[in-house]
Structure formats: structure tokens, C-alpha cells
Design a protein around this motif. Structure first.
Motif, PDB file in Angstrom:
ATOM      1  N   GLU A 382       6.468   2.835 -10.710  1.00  0.00           N
ATOM      2  CA  GLU A 382       6.205   1.851  -9.255  1.00  0.00           C
ATOM      3  C   GLU A 382       6.861   0.798  -9.388  1.00  0.00           C
ATOM      4  O   GLU A 382       6.508   0.123 -10.255  1.00  0.00           O
ATOM      5  N   LYS A 383       7.378   0.245  -8.378  1.00  0.00           N
ATOM      6  CA  LYS A 383       7.751  -1.148  -8.021  1.00  0.00           C
ATOM      7  C   LYS A 383       6.853  -1.979  -7.615  1.00  0.00           C
ATOM      8  O   LYS A 383       6.291  -1.601  -6.386  1.00  0.00           O
ATOM      9  N   LEU A 384       6.334  -3.025  -8.148  1.00  0.00           N
ATOM     10  CA  LEU A 384       5.377  -3.833  -7.563  1.00  0.00           C
ATOM     11  C   LEU A 384       5.748  -5.177  -7.211  1.00  0.00           C
ATOM     12  O   LEU A 384       6.569  -5.786  -7.590  1.00  0.00           O
ATOM     13  N   ASP A 385       5.276  -5.587  -6.230  1.00  0.00           N
ATOM     14  CA  ASP A 385       5.243  -6.820  -5.793  1.00  0.00           C
ATOM     15  C   ASP A 385       3.987  -7.464  -5.222  1.00  0.00           C
ATOM     16  O   ASP A 385       3.639  -7.204  -4.073  1.00  0.00           O
ATOM     17  N   GLY A 386       3.353  -8.467  -6.014  1.00  0.00           N
ATOM     18  CA  GLY A 386       1.879  -8.856  -5.706  1.00  0.00           C
ATOM     19  C   GLY A 386       1.080  -7.810  -5.761  1.00  0.00           C
ATOM     20  O   GLY A 386       0.934  -7.088  -6.632  1.00  0.00           O
ATOM     21  N   ASN A 387       0.499  -7.653  -4.489  1.00  0.00           N
ATOM     22  CA  ASN A 387      -0.436  -6.354  -4.479  1.00  0.00           C
ATOM     23  C   ASN A 387      -0.091  -5.315  -3.728  1.00  0.00           C
ATOM     24  O   ASN A 387      -0.719  -4.648  -2.894  1.00  0.00           O
ATOM     25  N   THR A 388       1.347  -5.140  -3.751  1.00  0.00           N
ATOM     26  CA  THR A 388       2.013  -4.005  -2.926  1.00  0.00           C
ATOM     27  C   THR A 388       3.023  -3.265  -3.829  1.00  0.00           C
ATOM     28  O   THR A 388       3.170  -3.566  -5.023  1.00  0.00           O
ATOM     29  N   TRP A 389       3.171  -2.088  -3.475  1.00  0.00           N
ATOM     30  CA  TRP A 389       4.021  -1.296  -4.198  1.00  0.00           C
ATOM     31  C   TRP A 389       5.100  -0.723  -3.080  1.00  0.00           C
ATOM     32  O   TRP A 389       4.976  -0.499  -1.888  1.00  0.00           O
ATOM     33  N   LEU A 390       6.149  -0.529  -3.680  1.00  0.00           N
ATOM     34  CA  LEU A 390       7.571  -0.055  -2.716  1.00  0.00           C
ATOM     35  C   LEU A 390       7.585   1.486  -2.644  1.00  0.00           C
ATOM     36  O   LEU A 390       7.421   2.204  -3.639  1.00  0.00           O
ATOM     37  N   TYR A 391       7.542   2.055  -1.484  1.00  0.00           N
ATOM     38  CA  TYR A 391       7.720   3.445  -1.215  1.00  0.00           C
ATOM     39  C   TYR A 391       8.528   3.505   0.286  1.00  0.00           C
ATOM     40  O   TYR A 391       8.407   2.938   1.206  1.00  0.00           O
ATOM     41  N   ASP A 392       9.409   4.356   0.048  1.00  0.00           N
ATOM     42  CA  ASP A 392      10.305   4.669   1.023  1.00  0.00           C
ATOM     43  C   ASP A 392      10.995   3.437   1.983  1.00  0.00           C
ATOM     44  O   ASP A 392      10.851   3.270   3.098  1.00  0.00           O
ATOM     45  N   GLY A 393      11.290   2.472   1.209  1.00  0.00           N
ATOM     46  CA  GLY A 393      12.001   1.391   1.854  1.00  0.00           C
ATOM     47  C   GLY A 393      11.107   0.166   2.209  1.00  0.00           C
ATOM     48  O   GLY A 393      11.830  -0.703   2.589  1.00  0.00           O
ATOM     49  N   ARG A 394       9.856   0.317   1.781  1.00  0.00           N
ATOM     50  CA  ARG A 394       8.905  -0.745   2.451  1.00  0.00           C
ATOM     51  C   ARG A 394       7.774  -0.886   1.390  1.00  0.00           C
ATOM     52  O   ARG A 394       7.288   0.105   0.869  1.00  0.00           O
TER      53      ARG A 394
END
Length: 857
Positions: A382-394
Motif C-alpha cells: 500500500e502507498k501511504l500519505d499521512g493517514n490516507t492510502w492510494l487506490y485507483d488514482g486517489r
């Protein structure tokens, strides 16, 4: 995580060896030093087996008849009384084991054992085994919930009337070591959560999934494939050799179609580090039933034409981790009058802590399990950014919640559990978080590293009514009811073999098995940000799973081999056991033609080595120096390739095998990937023997280029030196059992480091057998020769007369050290013997040694 080194038995738990760090050794030694005091303490927890006991909640009297081995046959008038009594009897004999199990599955070991178990608790809390079990309770049929409640009432009635020292010697020693401990009541969720532990250890190919990634760092895809050779369907027959999937339903009489093979992704260094980090997080979870390819089973059933009785015979011996007490508890559950309200007339092997019988027979049918081993787990990068994760372009928000882990003699630990839609982030509970998630907001004091995390997708984290299936199997009276029960058996997916009194036999593959989208074949971790790597919302329909009823061969053999050949269009797995055990069983059945009960039990002890048949001729062709260096070859030349405990040939051959694997592969791999010598390595080396110049033979640590014969020569010479060092120079003194020891250790205190305590609980035996033999006493070639998993029980059921059936447990039914039933069956097991399996009232009465009556207050 080294999946082959860290998943086999309780003795390998990292915290168990450090138990002595908080136990006051002086107090413990004082307790066991006094003979009089010691006898009193040891016997204080022995259960009452005769007389009368008032049990709250009973509607009528319940009779518990035990034979000389302490195996209870329980007779009651209602289902509630039967289950309440089973809970009481399990608690009498095994409550400490039950209590440790529920602390494991709830992620609460640290409450008993302090900071040394914190990593285990963090991993299990992250996966949320107990949270899933709590959701499952509401899904169960009312009858199953009622049985779980009655069972829990029986356990709690026992706890109410007994102090800690009267329940178990282990509690006495723990309290002497400073543990201030108060028992909690047993609950139905405690029973359900144990099924998650069972599913975890039998979940399939996650170790292979990780190993392929780590091997790809410094090996080509072709070289990796050489270490994962395809299943050889021509040499080793699958379980189901007839039929096909037609219109969504498996038809045993139909013909068959083709399959798929998605491409594997390439990995960046950062992604490899992320996978390794998740691996270390999973390493914290101890083996509960055992782990590795040695964790499998044998089961086969023959029809009346292949049986000397004229009716089917069914055999089963699950191969699981070794511990004392063992995994199984033998019991009979009998309604005095079998009716719709009280439908149980069943006997077999149960799990302490779970109502009903897991494997065995009732008055109409018999069944056995082996691990199907489908791929029911996937790891998602999983690609993380802060408290978010990347899925299907967002980027999407992570799901988070906080759990508090209480720690004995330490501060509470606040754990933040994070999840994507694929599942919990296992990489969050790794000890080495520095490689995971550079851009993520980290819990206090933790650095996220490079931006990748690893999530676990696993069928067992989706609630399912598997507990319904256990009691449905207990009540089933024919093939249709058996299949209906199997349809509810979600995890772990098992091979189920069947026989009935009418003479029918069959096979059914049950379980919740995912259907993956086109980008994912389940063999390696995949990118979580790509939609095409997701699982479909559907699983393989039950009716589409392979099945057989009265097969043309007249028998069914399951030993973790491929279920069907590669024309089956649904993906189950490619990581089967390679079929050496199953083919040996098939060959013996076909050669015998007709088997007796004694033939069936003898086949369970078969220790012929298929590897020796291939490897020994090559070893005998190698020229060695004269004198004692050739003694081993002379022994091999006379050896019959059977691995009995007293065999000199088996001893030398297995020492050669271990040295051969080390000389061939250790220079090419990180330590966590060293070969364990199981069936996959049988196939790998068998293939390499036909290619003497293959680069795998070359030792990267030397300037020379070694070939096959040079490595074989090294292995022979090194084995000669090792076996002399370990045993003797004279081959007459070589015995496989002196190296291959079955060391049964108590699940916690047996690795305390305090000799008198370990002496109280542990036992040690010399055994034969070996890895990937029918008598599957497996060992890990990367570690040594000690048994890591073994047949946890053996049974043969005669459908002509259930009282002619045979059974044996790895240990005794009792969990109390020095109780007469603590290891009474182990002595027989090691000798290859079995016990009569009394079922009818007359047979039970004849075997009676103790009778306890449980009465309403």
C-alpha cells in the motif's frame, strides 16, 4: 520472519524462554524441592472422576464414564446438559491450556507474561481475531449459540468451585513467580476465537508468497521457479481424478476444460523491504497448531470391496505441531435417547475449549480432515500519505482505532490499528518500522520510512458460521447432510473424507476460497493501489468445489496433494504438498487390494522414503577416501530406505540430506530462506540431480565451480564427520531415533529455563519417520533433527462395527503433569500401537474404570 523456523511449536515463542526473567526462581525451586509439598501440589489439581458432583443448570443427571486412559463418554438427556457437561469435563482436564489459548487469540498474553509477549499481542490485535469472533457469534444458528452458552456454563461452574491451585499446577508456579492473577469467566466468544488460531496456522501459502519476493532480489525468475517446481500430476495423482466443472457445478462424471497464469510483478528495493517488515510482524504470532509444510495430514477411505470387513474403513492422522498436552482431547457425547431435541451420538477428537467433536464418527457416518491449503491470503503493498492510502488514482482515508494492551509488571501499551479496504496493516506491528511508510503519520516514536505498508487480506477476517459446521457434522446421518455441514465450513478450508454405514464413501472440498481478478494469481504480494489486483466480491461457490461420491477407484486418498489437475478452471493454489505421501498411500492400497483394520493402522506407520529411492543411487556412485569415510556409504548400500527409530541407514541418510541442502543452497540465500527439507525440496533436488552442471550446485563462496558430484561428495564427507560427532564412530551405534527426538514441551512453563520446572512438565522420546513420509514426524533441516510436527493423533474407523475402530492420541487426555493420563498414550504412540475405541454402551461399560455423576443442585 523465518516461517520455517518460527512456526512449529510453543517452545519457539520468543517470550517463553524469557519467562524466568520475572519468575522468582527461588520460590519455584522451594516448591518443587520438598517431596511432600511437591506431591500435594501436583495432585491438588487432579480432577474428581468418581462419585457425584452438583452442577448448576443441569436439567437431569449426567453420567461421565471414563476408561483407564481417562477418556470420557458423557451421557445426558438433553443437548444443553450434554454440552454443559462437556465444558465441565474439558475444564477438569485442560483449563490452563484453554485459558492460555483464549489469551493468545484475544491478544492478551501480556497480562500473564509481561512485556515479552507484547509483540505477539500487537500482531493478533492488529488482525482482530477476537473482534471477528464476536461478530460471528450473532451469525450462528440458535442451536449452535445455545450449545456454546451451555458449554461455557459448564466451564464456569468448574471454575466457581475451584481455586487456582486446584485448577492447575501452572497457576501455582506462576503465582509463586509473582503473578497476581484472577480468572475470568469463559464465554462463547472464547470458543469461537480458537477457530481463528486454527485457520491462521492452516491458511495456505503466505510463507511461499513472501519467500518468492525475497528470492527475487538476487535471483532470476527462472531460478526462483526452479525452487518452486510445478506439481507433477503424472507421478503423484491428485485427490479427484474424475469429473469437471459444468455450468457452475462440479460433476464427477463429466469431462474437463483449461486454466490461467497471470504474470508476476517486479519489485523495487523499497517494496521488498516493506514485505520483509510485514514478515517480521507476522513472526510475532506463535504457532498454535504448528506451521510449515510439515503441517498437513493423511486421510484415506476405502469402500467395502477394498476392505476385509465388507464395509468402508476410514483413516486419519492430522500432522500438527508437538506440545504437551497435545492438540486433541478424546470424548464421546451421547444422548440417552437420540431425538430431534437431543440428536448427538458421536465420538472422536475435540478441541478443549470448543463444544462438540471435530473429527470422528457418529452412529451413521465417519469423517476425517486434511488441510486443503488453498490460497486464502494475499499481501497488498500500500502507498501511504499521512493517514490516507492510494487506490485507483486517489487517496482514501485509513480506517483506524486504538486498543489498550495491559502488561503484567509494566505500563499499558496503546496500539493504533490501521486498515485499508484490503485489511489490517501488518507492517505496522513489525519491530523494524523504519522501512515502512515514510510519508505516513506515525504513532509516537515510530518512523514510517519509505512510504510503503503491507496489508493482509485473509478470508478468516470475514465473519463466517464455521462453528455451525462442527455440530452439523456431529448430527449428520448421510451424504447430503454431510455436504450441507461442509458447506458451512468456511475457514480453514479442509479436505473432507466420508464414509457411512450403508457402504458409501466420498470426498468434499469445502471452504471460503477467493476469486481473484485478472491481475493477481495469489503467488506474490501485489500493488494495493491497482483495482485489478482486488478479490472479486464472490468466492468459489460450494457446488463448484471438487467432490466425489462412490468414486470408480473404490477409495479416496488425501494427503495435502493437489486436489484436481490444472484443467480445473477455478484457482485454488499452486503451492500444494508435492504428493510423495499421497502417492505412497495410493500405491500401497492398490498393491494390497483389500485392507484390514490392522493394514490401515500399519499404513499410518509407513516410513519408506521416496527421496532415498531417488538420491541414494547417486550417493553410492560417489568415490570417497578409504577407511571410516566410506562406512556411511556401506550402510546406505544395505539400507532398505525405511526410517525406523533404530535404523542406521536412516540416521546417516538424513545427516547427508541436511548437509547436502546446506552445501547447495545456503550460499545463495538469506538465513530465513534456508531449505527445511520438506516435499518441495524433495522435488527441487530430484530435478537438479538430473542436471549436474546446474548453477545451483556451485558454491559462490569458492573460486572453483562445483558441480553436482562435488557437492554430493562434500555432503557425504561432512555427514560422516557429523554423525561420528553426534553418536559414534561405529555404524552399529547409529540410530535415527537418537537424532530424531520427539520433545514434548509444555506450552508455556516448559521453556522457562528453570530445570526443575521443565522436568515437571516436559517429556522426551526417540522416534522414527521423517518429513514427507506417511509417518510424518517432520524436522527442519535448517535447524536440526528434532521433530517439529507429527501425527497429532491416529484413528481408523470401521463402518462395519464401530467398536472395532482404533485410535491413539499424541499425549494423554489429561493436561495435569504426573497424572496417570498425562502421557499414557504417548508411550503407546511411540511404539506404533493404538487403543480400542469403545462406542456402544456395552463396549463403554466393559472399558469403564471411573464413573462420575453430575447432578442438578
Amino acid at each position: 520472519m523465518n516461517l520455517r523456523q518460527g512456526w512449529t511449536t510453543f517452545r519457539q515463542w520468543p517470550w517463553a524462554a524469557r519467562w524466568a526473567s520475572y519468575v522468582a526462581a527461588g520460590l519455584v525451586l522451594a516448591l518443587v524441592a520438598s517431596l511432600v509439598t511437591g506431591v500435594v501440589l501436583v495432585r491438588k489439581s487432579f480432577p474428581q472422576m468418581d462419585g457425584e458432583i452438583a452442577l448448576p443448570g443441569l436439567e437431569g443427571d449426567v453420567t461421565v464414564v471414563r476408561d483407564e486412559h481417562g477418556i470420557p463418554q458423557i451421557y445426558a438427556d438433553t443437548t444443553a446438559d450434554l454440552m454443559r457437561a462437556q465444558g465441565y469435563v474439558h475444564a477438569q482436564d485442560r483449563f490452563y491450556e484453554m485459558d492460555v489459548r483464549r489469551h493468545i487469540t484475544a491478544g492478551r498474553l501480556s497480562e500473564m507474561f509481561g512485556e515479552t509477549t507484547l509483540e505477539t499481542d500487537k500482531a493478533i490485535r492488529t488482525m482482530g481475531w477476537r473482534r471477528v469472533a464476536e461478530r460471528e457469534l450473532a451469525m450462528l444458528q440458535p442451536d449452535t449459540r445455545a450449545a456454546l452458552e451451555a458449554y461455557a456454563d459448564g466451564v464456569n461452574a468448574y471454575l466457581e468451585d475451584h481455586s487456582l491451585s486446584e485448577i492447575s499446577l501452572e497457576y501455582t508456579l506462576l503465582r509463586a513467580g509473582g503473578l497476581d492473577y484472577h480468572l475470568e469467566e469463559w464465554s462463547p466468544v472464547d470458543s469461537l476465537a480458537w477457530l481463528k488460531a486454527m485457520a491462521w496456522d492452516l491458511r495456505g501459502n503466505m510463507d511461499d508468497e513472501i519467500s518468492r519476493v525475497l528470492l527475487s532480489v538476487n535471483h532470476t525468475p527462472e531460478q526462483v521457479d526452479e525452487l518452486y517446481p510445478p506439481y507433477d500430476f503424472e507421478k503423484h495423482a491428485p485427490i479427484v481424478g474424475q469429473g469437471a466443472l459444468v455450468g457452475g457445478r462440479y460433476e464427477p462424471e463429466a469431462t474437463r476444460p483449461g486454466s490461467r497464469n497471470p504474470a508476476r510483478p517486479a519489485y523495487t528495493a523499497a517494496q521488498v523491504r516493506a514485505v520483509a517488515s510485514a514478515q517480521r510482524g507476522m513472526d510475532a504470532v506463535p504457532a498454535l497448531l504448528g506451521k510449515g509444510e510439515g503441517i498437513g495430514s493423511n486421510s484415506w477411505v476405502v469402500d467395502g470391496e477394498h476392505s476385509s470387513t465388507g464395509k468402508p474403513l476410514l483413516a486419519n492422522d492430522p500432522h500438527l505441531g508437538t506440545s504437551i498436552p497435545g492438540i486433541w482431547y478424546q470424548v464421546g457425547l451421547h444422548c440417552r435417547t437420540v431425538s430431534e431435541d437431543c440428536p448427538f451420538e458421536v465420538s472422536g477428537f475435540s478441541f478443549s475449549g470448543v463444544p462438540g467433536v471435530v473429527i470422528g464418527h457418529n452412529a451413521d457416518i465417519a469423517w476425517g480432515f486434511t488441510n486443503l491449503g488453498p490460497d486464502v491470503t494475499d499481501l497488498y503493498l500500500e502507498k501511504l500519505d499521512g493517514n490516507t492510502w492510494l487506490y485507483d488514482g486517489r487517496y482514501r482515508p485509513l480506517k483506524t482505532h486504538t486498543e489498550t494492551i495491559k502488561v503484567h509488571d509494566g505500563e499499558d501499551f496503546e496500539l493504533t490499528v490501521r486498515e485499508t479496504d484490503h485489511g489490517p496493516l501488518l507492517s505496522d506491528v513489525s519491530k523494524e518500522l523504519s522501512t515502512v511508510g515514510a510519508n505516513a503519520e506515525a504513532p509516537k516514536g515510530q518512523d514510517r520510512g519509505n512510504g510503503y505498508a503491507v496489508a493482509l487480506r485473509w478470508t478468516a477476517l470475514d465473519p463466517a458460521p464455521t462453528a455451525d459446521a462442527i455440530l452439523e457434522l456431529n448430527r449428520a446421518s448421510d451424504w447430503n447432510e454431510f455436504r450441507a455441514a461442509a458447506a458451512d465450513f468456511a475457514v480453514p478450508a479442509q479436505n473432507l473424507v466420508y464414509a457411512d454405514r450403508e457402504g458409501h464413501i466420498g470426498y468434499q472440498a469445502p471452504g471460503r476460497i477467493p476469486i481473484r481478478k485478472s491481475g493477481n494469481d495469489g503467488s506474490v504480494p501485489v500493488a494495493g493501489w491497482l483495482r485489478e489486483n482486488d478479490w472479486s466480491s464472490l468466492t468459489i461457490p460450494f457446488d463448484a468445489l471438487p467432490t466425489l461420491y462412490d468414486p470408480k477407484d473404490g477409495f479416496v486418498v488425501t494427503a495435502n496433494q493437489a486436489v484436481v489437475d490444472d484443467s480445473y478452471p477455478m484457482y485454488l493454489t499452486d503451492d500444494w504438498d508435492r504428493g510423495y505421501r499421497s502417492q505412497r498411500i495410493r500405491d500401497v492400497i492398490e498393491a494390497e487390494g483389500e485392507l484390514s483394520i490392522d493394514d490401515m493402522t500399519a499404513l499410518q506407520l509407513d516410513d519408506r522414503s521416496a527421496l532415498a529411492d531417488v538420491l541414494v543411487p547417486y550417493l553410492l556412485d560417489i568415490r570417497l577416501p578409504g577407511g571410516y569415510r566410506r562406512d556411511g556409504q556401506k550402510v546406505l548400500a544395505r539400507w532398505n530406505h525405511e526410517q525406523g527409530a533404530t535404523s542406521a541407514g536412516a540416521a546417516y541418510f538424513n545427516v547427508v540430506w541436511r548437509n547436502l541442502l546446506e552445501a547447495t543452497f545456503h550460499d545463495e540465500m538469506r538465513e530465513s530462506l534456508y531449505p527445511d527439507g520438506d516435499s518441495r525440496w524433495f522435488s527441487v533436488v530430484s530435478n537438479l540431480l538430473e542436471d549436474p552442471a546446474n548453477p545451483w550446485w556451485d558454491d559462490r563462496g569458492t573460486r572453483a565451480v562445483e558441480d553436482r558430484d562435488e557437492i554430493l561428495r562434500q555432503a557425504l564427507l561432512q555427514a560422516s564427520d557429523e554423525i561420528i560427532r553426534l553418536m559414534a564412530r561405529d555404524p552399529h551405534d547409529w540410530e535415527w531415533g537418537r537424532l530424531h527426538r520427539l520433545e514434548l514441551r509444555n506450552q508455556t512453563l516448559g521453556t522457562s529455563g528453570i530445570d526443575p520446572v521443565e522436568t515437571l512438565f516436559n517429556r522426551d522420546y526417540r522416534v522414527g519417520g521423517g518429513s514427507s513420509l506417511v509417518n510424518a514426524t517432520s524436522w527442519d533441516a535448517a535447524e536440526g533433527y528434532e521433530v517439529t510436527s507429527a501425527p497429532s493423533m491416529r484413528m481408523v474407523v470401521s463402518l462395519a462395527d464401530f467398536d472395532d475402530s482404533r485410535w491413539i492420541n499424541l499425549t494423554g487426555n489429561s493436561g495435569h503433569a504426573f497424572h496417570p493420563n498425562y502421557t499414557d498414550q504417548t508411550e503407546l504412540y511411540v511404539e506404533g500401537r493404538t487403543l480400542p475405541w469403545a462406542f456402544s454402551p456395552d463396549a463403554v461399560d466393559e472399558a469403564e474404570e471411573h464413573t462420575l455423576t453430575l447432578t442438578p443442585p
